[in-house]
Write an enzyme that holds these catalytic residues in place. Structure first.
Site, PDB file in Angstrom:
ATOM      1  N   ALA A 174       0.531  -1.253  -0.405  1.00 60.18           N
ATOM      2  CA  ALA A 174      -0.041   0.047  -0.125  1.00 60.18           C
ATOM      3  C   ALA A 174       1.061   0.860  -0.162  1.00 60.18           C
ATOM      4  O   ALA A 174       0.567   2.219  -0.573  1.00 60.18           O
ATOM      5  CB  ALA A 174      -0.776   0.356   0.928  1.00 60.18           C
ATOM      6  N   ASN A 177      -6.385   3.075  10.906  1.00 58.63           N
ATOM      7  CA  ASN A 177      -5.561   1.709  11.025  1.00 58.63           C
ATOM      8  C   ASN A 177      -5.768   2.073  12.557  1.00 58.63           C
ATOM      9  O   ASN A 177      -5.306   0.644  13.296  1.00 58.63           O
ATOM     10  CB  ASN A 177      -4.523   1.879  10.641  1.00 58.63           C
ATOM     11  CG  ASN A 177      -3.914   3.400  10.886  1.00 58.63           C
ATOM     12  OD1 ASN A 177      -4.063   4.275   9.970  1.00 58.63           O
ATOM     13  ND2 ASN A 177      -2.745   3.176  11.223  1.00 58.63           N
ATOM     14  N   GLN A 212      -7.281  -0.852   5.038  1.00 58.29           N
ATOM     15  CA  GLN A 212      -7.852  -1.292   6.749  1.00 58.29           C
ATOM     16  C   GLN A 212      -9.306  -1.893   6.675  1.00 58.29           C
ATOM     17  O   GLN A 212      -9.466  -3.018   6.959  1.00 58.29           O
ATOM     18  CB  GLN A 212      -7.217  -0.461   7.643  1.00 58.29           C
ATOM     19  CG  GLN A 212      -6.588   0.145   8.429  1.00 58.29           C
ATOM     20  CD  GLN A 212      -5.374  -0.940   9.193  1.00 58.29           C
ATOM     21  OE1 GLN A 212      -6.327  -2.271   8.756  1.00 58.29           O
ATOM     22  NE2 GLN A 212      -4.345  -1.427   8.851  1.00 58.29           N
ATOM     23  N   SER A 220      -3.753  -3.353   0.418  1.00 56.18           N
ATOM     24  CA  SER A 220      -2.276  -4.251   0.554  1.00 56.18           C
ATOM     25  C   SER A 220      -2.584  -5.908   1.183  1.00 56.18           C
ATOM     26  O   SER A 220      -3.208  -5.780   2.438  1.00 56.18           O
ATOM     27  CB  SER A 220      -0.811  -3.707   1.648  1.00 56.18           C
ATOM     28  OG  SER A 220       0.368  -4.073   2.094  1.00 56.18           O
ATOM     29  N   THR A 265       9.853  -7.042 -13.286  1.00 52.16           N
ATOM     30  CA  THR A 265       9.168  -8.334 -12.805  1.00 52.16           C
ATOM     31  C   THR A 265       7.816  -8.614 -12.401  1.00 52.16           C
ATOM     32  O   THR A 265       8.561  -8.021 -10.388  1.00 52.16           O
ATOM     33  CB  THR A 265       9.941  -9.268 -12.878  1.00 52.16           C
ATOM     34  OG1 THR A 265      11.460  -8.963 -14.032  1.00 52.16           O
ATOM     35  CG2 THR A 265       9.822 -10.657 -12.891  1.00 52.16           C
ATOM     36  N   CYS A 268       3.632   1.603  12.250  1.00 51.70           N
ATOM     37  CA  CYS A 268       4.557   2.708  11.530  1.00 51.70           C
ATOM     38  C   CYS A 268       5.505   3.490  11.954  1.00 51.70           C
ATOM     39  O   CYS A 268       6.140   3.883  11.779  1.00 51.70           O
ATOM     40  CB  CYS A 268       4.407   3.395  10.207  1.00 51.70           C
ATOM     41  SG  CYS A 268       3.213   1.837   8.713  1.00 51.70           S
TER      42      CYS A 268
END
Length: 376
Positions: free
Chosen positions: A73, A150, A178, A198, A237, A322
């Site tokens: 995310a 979150n 979330q 995510s 890739t 975080c």
């Protein structure tokens, strides 16, 4: 006595569901071809990626071609904010309770000539729609408001917000990290233009995410240059095992969301009702509409970090993963008007797919004992 880890930090990350793990494992070994290769081996892998892409698209109500795979995310947020550049519109609106990935990206945009308006929230963490309306300008390019917070689990009225934003011909970036896999999402019904997500927030692996980009949004300027994968918007890739896992996580969430929501909400309500029996304890954002798995609980007279360490085998958090290591008051709780002392006494409990009633009972018993002890 509970000896194993009681994991109540699902908003930070989730365990990978064994069904997801089993689905992705062959793409590390027997099905390892590069999906951009022209041979049959590569084409077979590409077909599986397309199936996974359809599963994710189905979960959020978009077209498969509207998805760009990223490392997560945070990258998706950076791509959306930095890639939407417009020389004629240089104003961004951002809720003050956004994740730091959005706030820091907005700060970057300010350094590059954009003006950012940071919207305050109510004491329950909700955006004032009239204030949003009055903050929009003729040069507003983007409005950034997350679907589910979150830290508190507070849910914003995104459909109403989108209507206001679009009437000013601006775009809506809605961080749904979330929310995806936990609550029903239809990006078209909600009116979302850009939406990061995510996999590791809903029982998929870390290192894979996506950005939904509405087909009507102007082409994004890429952050990464190299090959022409994903139309050149995100070169490199493809992370094949991750994409397969993200698709399977989406598939499982789509099928099991209703029953899972009921189970987790029952456990969350049990936890909250018991913790509210402790003197002076309150829930941050209690009066707002909240997601079913999250409780941000304030224990006045207790330092959250001390309580977290004392809990030992019970894994909880004092905010976003975080920023939790900074040991500073939460910017989310500060924006909601909570005094720093209360902010530093608040803990986030976030439940998930594998949480059990025995774990919640054990947590309640342990927390009650420790709060009384620490207050003394």
């Amino acid at each position: 006595m509970q000896s194993s880890i009681v994991y109540l930090d699902y908003n930070a990350t989730t365990p990978v569901d064994n069904r997801v793990l089993n689905k992705m494992l062959p793409y590390f070994s027997s099905q390892y071809a590069n999906p951009s290769s022209p041979h049959l081996f590569g084409i077979e892998v590409l077909e599986q990626i397309e199936c996974a892409q359809q599963d994710l698209a189905h979960l959020i109500g978009c077209g498969p071609s509207e998805l760009i795979y990223t490392s997560g995310a945070t990258e998706a947020i950076n791509l959306a904010l930095k890639g939407i550049e417009n020389q004629n519109r240089r104003h961004i609106i951002c809720a003050s309770t956004e994740h730091t990935a959005v706030l820091d990206s907005c700060s970057f945009m300010e350094k590059n000539g954009y003006t950012v308006t940071y919207l305050p929230v109510s004491k329950d963490g909700v955006i004032n729609l009239d204030l949003l309306k009055n903050s929009l300008r003729s040069d507003t390019l983007l409005v950034c408001i997350m679907l589910v917070n979150n830290e508190t689990g507070v849910i914003q009225d995104i459909e109403s917000i989108a209507g206001i934003v679009h009437r000013s011909s601006a775009l809506l970036l809605c961080d749904a990290t979330q929310a995806v896999g936990k609550i029903p999402i239809d990006v078209n019904k909600l009116g979302i233009d850009l939406m990061p997500l995510s996999a590791h927030k809903f029982c998929g692996p870390k290192g894979i995410g996506a950005l939904y980009v509405n087909a009507n949004v102007p082409r994004l300027t890429p952050l990464l240059h190299g090959g022409q994968q994903q139309g050149g918007i995100r070169s490199g890739t493809l992370n094949v095992p991750g994409i397969i896992a993200l698709g399977e996580a989406a598939n499982i969430a789509q099928k099991e969301m209703v029953i899972e929501t009921e189970q987790i909400k029952s456990l969350r309500d049990y936890l909250e009702s018991a913790l509210l029996e402790i003197e002076d304890v309150f829930i941050n954002g209690f009066s707002a509409t909240r997601i079913h798995n999250t409780s941000n609980v304030c224990f006045p007279g207790v330092i959250a970090q001390q309580l977290i360490l004392s809990l030992g085998n019970i894994a909880v958090s004092n905010g976003s993963a975080c920023s939790a290591i900074t040991n500073k008051p939460s910017h989310v709780l500060q924006a909601m008007g909570l005094e720093n002392l209360y902010s530093l006494s608040s803990i986030r409990f976030s439940l998930g797919r594998f949480t059990t009633v025995d774990e919640i009972s054990y947590t309640i018993e342990t927390v009650k004992k420790l709060v009384n002890k620490l207050r003394q």
